[in-house]
Design a protein around this motif. Structure first.
Motif, PDB file in Angstrom:
ATOM      1  N   LYS A   1       0.966  -1.066  -0.065  1.00  0.00           N
ATOM      2  CA  LYS A   1       0.117   0.116  -0.109  1.00  0.00           C
ATOM      3  C   LYS A   1       0.894   1.277  -0.079  1.00  0.00           C
ATOM      4  CE  LYS A   1      -4.122  -1.948   2.226  1.00  0.00           C
ATOM      5  NZ  LYS A   1      -5.033  -1.986   3.566  1.00  0.00           N
ATOM      6  N   ASP A   2       2.193   1.232   0.462  1.00  0.00           N
ATOM      7  CA  ASP A   2       2.845   2.424   0.649  1.00  0.00           C
ATOM      8  C   ASP A   2       4.001   2.488  -0.661  1.00  0.00           C
ATOM      9  OD1 ASP A   2       4.578   0.187   1.334  1.00  0.00           O
ATOM     10  OD2 ASP A   2       5.133   0.990   3.317  1.00  0.00           O
ATOM     11  N   SER A   3       3.805   1.613  -1.657  1.00  0.00           N
ATOM     12  CA  SER A   3       4.656   1.643  -2.827  1.00  0.00           C
ATOM     13  C   SER A   3       4.437   2.553  -3.853  1.00  0.00           C
ATOM     14  CB  SER A   3       4.628   0.118  -3.262  1.00  0.00           C
ATOM     15  OG  SER A   3       3.309   0.050  -4.024  1.00  0.00           O
ATOM     16  N   GLY A   4       3.173   3.302  -3.669  1.00  0.00           N
ATOM     17  CA  GLY A   4       2.992   4.259  -4.511  1.00  0.00           C
ATOM     18  C   GLY A   4       2.642   3.755  -5.927  1.00  0.00           C
ATOM     19  N   ILE A   5       2.357   2.349  -5.936  1.00  0.00           N
ATOM     20  CA  ILE A   5       1.891   1.787  -7.214  1.00  0.00           C
ATOM     21  C   ILE A   5       0.531   1.223  -7.051  1.00  0.00           C
ATOM     22  CG2 ILE A   5       2.137  -0.719  -8.476  1.00  0.00           C
ATOM     23  CD1 ILE A   5       5.166  -0.803  -7.485  1.00  0.00           C
TER      24      ILE A   5
ATOM     25  N   THR B   1      -1.619   1.325 -10.127  1.00  0.00           N
ATOM     26  CA  THR B   1      -2.004   0.908 -11.532  1.00  0.00           C
ATOM     27  C   THR B   1      -1.221   0.034 -12.246  1.00  0.00           C
ATOM     28  OG1 THR B   1      -1.241   2.598 -12.806  1.00  0.00           O
ATOM     29  CG2 THR B   1      -3.368   3.008 -11.775  1.00  0.00           C
ATOM     30  N   LEU B   2      -1.377  -0.530 -13.499  1.00  0.00           N
ATOM     31  CA  LEU B   2      -0.386  -1.548 -14.025  1.00  0.00           C
ATOM     32  C   LEU B   2       0.762  -0.323 -14.673  1.00  0.00           C
ATOM     33  CD1 LEU B   2      -2.636  -3.929 -15.803  1.00  0.00           C
ATOM     34  CD2 LEU B   2      -0.971  -4.315 -14.049  1.00  0.00           C
ATOM     35  N   ASP B   3       0.133   0.741 -15.071  1.00  0.00           N
ATOM     36  CA  ASP B   3       1.213   1.729 -15.647  1.00  0.00           C
ATOM     37  C   ASP B   3       2.241   2.222 -14.589  1.00  0.00           C
ATOM     38  OD1 ASP B   3       0.025   2.085 -18.112  1.00  0.00           O
ATOM     39  OD2 ASP B   3      -1.320   3.522 -17.543  1.00  0.00           O
ATOM     40  N   ASP B   4       1.941   1.979 -13.293  1.00  0.00           N
ATOM     41  CA  ASP B   4       2.868   2.377 -12.233  1.00  0.00           C
ATOM     42  C   ASP B   4       4.274   1.367 -12.117  1.00  0.00           C
ATOM     43  OD1 ASP B   4       1.436   4.576 -11.655  1.00  0.00           O
ATOM     44  OD2 ASP B   4       0.389   3.576 -10.240  1.00  0.00           O
ATOM     45  N   LEU B   5       3.993   0.158 -12.917  1.00  0.00           N
ATOM     46  CA  LEU B   5       4.927  -0.860 -12.791  1.00  0.00           C
ATOM     47  C   LEU B   5       6.049  -0.743 -13.790  1.00  0.00           C
ATOM     48  CD1 LEU B   5       2.593  -4.319 -12.822  1.00  0.00           C
ATOM     49  CD2 LEU B   5       3.888  -3.191 -10.801  1.00  0.00           C
ATOM     50  N   ILE B   6       5.954   0.178 -14.530  1.00  0.00           N
ATOM     51  CA  ILE B   6       7.060   0.638 -15.441  1.00  0.00           C
ATOM     52  C   ILE B   6       8.400   1.070 -14.588  1.00  0.00           C
ATOM     53  CG2 ILE B   6       8.097   1.953 -17.186  1.00  0.00           C
ATOM     54  CD1 ILE B   6       6.057   0.142 -18.254  1.00  0.00           C
ATOM     55  N   GLY B   7       9.565   0.418 -14.676  1.00  0.00           N
ATOM     56  CA  GLY B   7      10.656   0.754 -14.091  1.00  0.00           C
ATOM     57  C   GLY B   7      10.622  -0.209 -12.614  1.00  0.00           C
ATOM     58  N   LYS B   8       9.564  -0.896 -12.422  1.00  0.00           N
ATOM     59  CA  LYS B   8       9.688  -1.872 -11.244  1.00  0.00           C
ATOM     60  C   LYS B   8       9.847  -3.089 -11.390  1.00  0.00           C
ATOM     61  CE  LYS B   8       8.294   1.992  -8.655  1.00  0.00           C
ATOM     62  NZ  LYS B   8       9.243   2.738  -7.982  1.00  0.00           N
ATOM     63  N   THR B   9       9.795  -3.806 -10.182  1.00  0.00           N
ATOM     64  CA  THR B   9      10.114  -5.326 -10.309  1.00  0.00           C
ATOM     65  C   THR B   9       8.658  -5.919 -10.069  1.00  0.00           C
ATOM     66  OG1 THR B   9      12.147  -5.277  -9.783  1.00  0.00           O
ATOM     67  CG2 THR B   9      11.262  -7.452  -9.584  1.00  0.00           C
ATOM     68  N   LEU B  10       8.248  -6.989 -11.146  1.00  0.00           N
ATOM     69  CA  LEU B  10       7.077  -7.799 -10.771  1.00  0.00           C
ATOM     70  C   LEU B  10       7.617  -9.285 -10.680  1.00  0.00           C
ATOM     71  CD1 LEU B  10       3.878  -8.288 -11.129  1.00  0.00           C
ATOM     72  CD2 LEU B  10       4.199  -8.595 -13.448  1.00  0.00           C
ATOM     73  N   VAL B  11       7.042  -9.874  -9.484  1.00  0.00           N
ATOM     74  CA  VAL B  11       7.307 -11.265  -9.446  1.00  0.00           C
ATOM     75  C   VAL B  11       6.288 -12.105  -9.795  1.00  0.00           C
ATOM     76  CG1 VAL B  11       6.866 -11.430  -6.915  1.00  0.00           C
ATOM     77  CG2 VAL B  11       8.504 -12.930  -7.775  1.00  0.00           C
TER      78      VAL B  11
ATOM     79  N   ALA C   1      10.649  -7.519  -4.209  1.00  0.00           N
ATOM     80  CA  ALA C   1       9.761  -7.118  -5.500  1.00  0.00           C
ATOM     81  C   ALA C   1       8.891  -6.129  -5.027  1.00  0.00           C
ATOM     82  CB  ALA C   1       9.213  -8.479  -6.088  1.00  0.00           C
ATOM     83  N   ASP C   2       8.704  -5.349  -6.083  1.00  0.00           N
ATOM     84  CA  ASP C   2       7.590  -4.481  -6.028  1.00  0.00           C
ATOM     85  C   ASP C   2       6.353  -4.729  -6.151  1.00  0.00           C
ATOM     86  OD1 ASP C   2       9.838  -2.012  -5.783  1.00  0.00           O
ATOM     87  OD2 ASP C   2      10.148  -2.538  -7.957  1.00  0.00           O
TER      88      ASP C   2
END
Length: 309
Positions: free
Chosen positions: A123-127, A129-139, A204-205
């Motif tokens: 909840k505190d990640s700032g993510i 939406t899916l667009d917010d995953l750009i530049g982040k790590t998805l496991v 992971a983000d």
């Protein structure tokens, strides 16, 4: 590695065998799993049940064969060593296109007709939406999982979001892509709790798995869940489907389908269904839903061309 077990089924008396009855045959269900003993226990009762329904066609016993290789399972379908398979959608689509099998029925596994994939993040990640995953790590879980790999990747493709594979040891994610780490590539045994704990502990983000895993305290522990939120839900897809070997006689196929669709209406059938991972019932697919699988298969081939080189 593969395993098999014979389940002897008593043969009911019949007044007259159909003309196409042959010498004693074995009805065999193939299972894709690394947990052979457990799945033999789940599946043997339904194999015996169907063996009894097929007695007029010369079937005398039921058998379960288990392999951890989808390639070997496909070969068994091609050679006639297995007659039926229950699988998740993307594995079933692969077997249908590449081997002698057809998707025939919808299985309500564990009482669920359909399920979906959920993407989640702290909840505190700032993510959000899916667009917010750009530049982040998805496991993701592993490359064989429908809800934990194929559906998440399909969703990113359909949203036209750039992605790339990243090793778990990499500390610098690509800022222009969603950086995907597949837990099964780095862990000896990847499971859903691996994903939830990685996200909770900042390894992971974000993660993605089935909504059924989100609701399961063993996969999303209560002490972690309050810190996590779902940021996206995919469309629903069948929880499980039944494939039948393509070159089975048409009367045998029809008897299998009728027996499964009607199984929940008898005490004997209900007992076999319950042992088969608490299956509630089987039903036929509408023509429209069967047609929708064409699009899913196109995504499957695109994903495999990207990730299975």
């Amino acid at each position: 590695m593969s395993f098999s077990v014979f389940s002897i089924a008593s043969t009911p008396k019949v007044a007259k065998k159909p003309a196409q009855a042959s010498q004693s045959q074995t009805f065999t269900i193939g299972v894709l799993s690394s947990k052979a003993r457990k799945h033999i226990g789940f599946t043997s009762p339904i194999a015996k049940y169907l063996g009894r329904q097929l007695a007029p066609y010369g079937y005398k016993e039921g058998r379960v064969k288990v392999t951890n290789s989808i390639v070997e399972l496909g070969q068994w379908l091609d050679t006639g060593e297995v007659d039926m398979v229950s699988e998740t959608l993307f594995a079933a689509l692969k077997l249908q296109q590449e081997h002698k099998a057809d998707i025939r029925l919808h299985r309500w596994k564990k009482g669920q007709a359909d399920y979906q994939t959920v993407f989640f993040a702290r909840k505190d990640s700032g993510i959000h939406t899916l667009d917010d995953l750009i530049g982040k790590t998805l496991v993701l879980e592993d490359r064989s999982s429908t809800s934990g790999f194929y559906m998440p990747v399909q969703t990113l493709i359909s949203q036209q979001l750039a992605m790339k594979s990243q090793s778990a040891s990499s500390r610098i994610p690509n800022p222009d892509n969603i950086n995907i780490v597949v837990a099964g590539d780095v862990l000896r045994r990847a499971d859903e709790i691996s994903l939830s704990t990685w996200v909770a502990h900042g390894q992971a983000d974000a993660g993605a798995f089935a909504n059924t895993n989100w609701d399961d305290s063993g996969d999303m522990p209560p002490h972690i869940k309050p810190e996590i939120e779902i940021i996206y839900r995919t469309e629903f897809i069948p929880r499980s489907v039944i494939l039948l070997r393509r070159d089975l006689p048409s009367q045998v196929k029809q008897t299998i389908e009728t027996s499964l669709v009607n199984a929940h209406q008898s005490a004997e059938g209900k007992a076999a269904l319950h042992k088969f991972q608490q299956t509630t019932k089987f039903e036929t697919f509408s023509p429209a839903r069967l047609h929708s699988f064409v699009d899913y298969n196109q995504y499957r081939m695109q994903i495999e061309s990207m990730w299975f080189k």
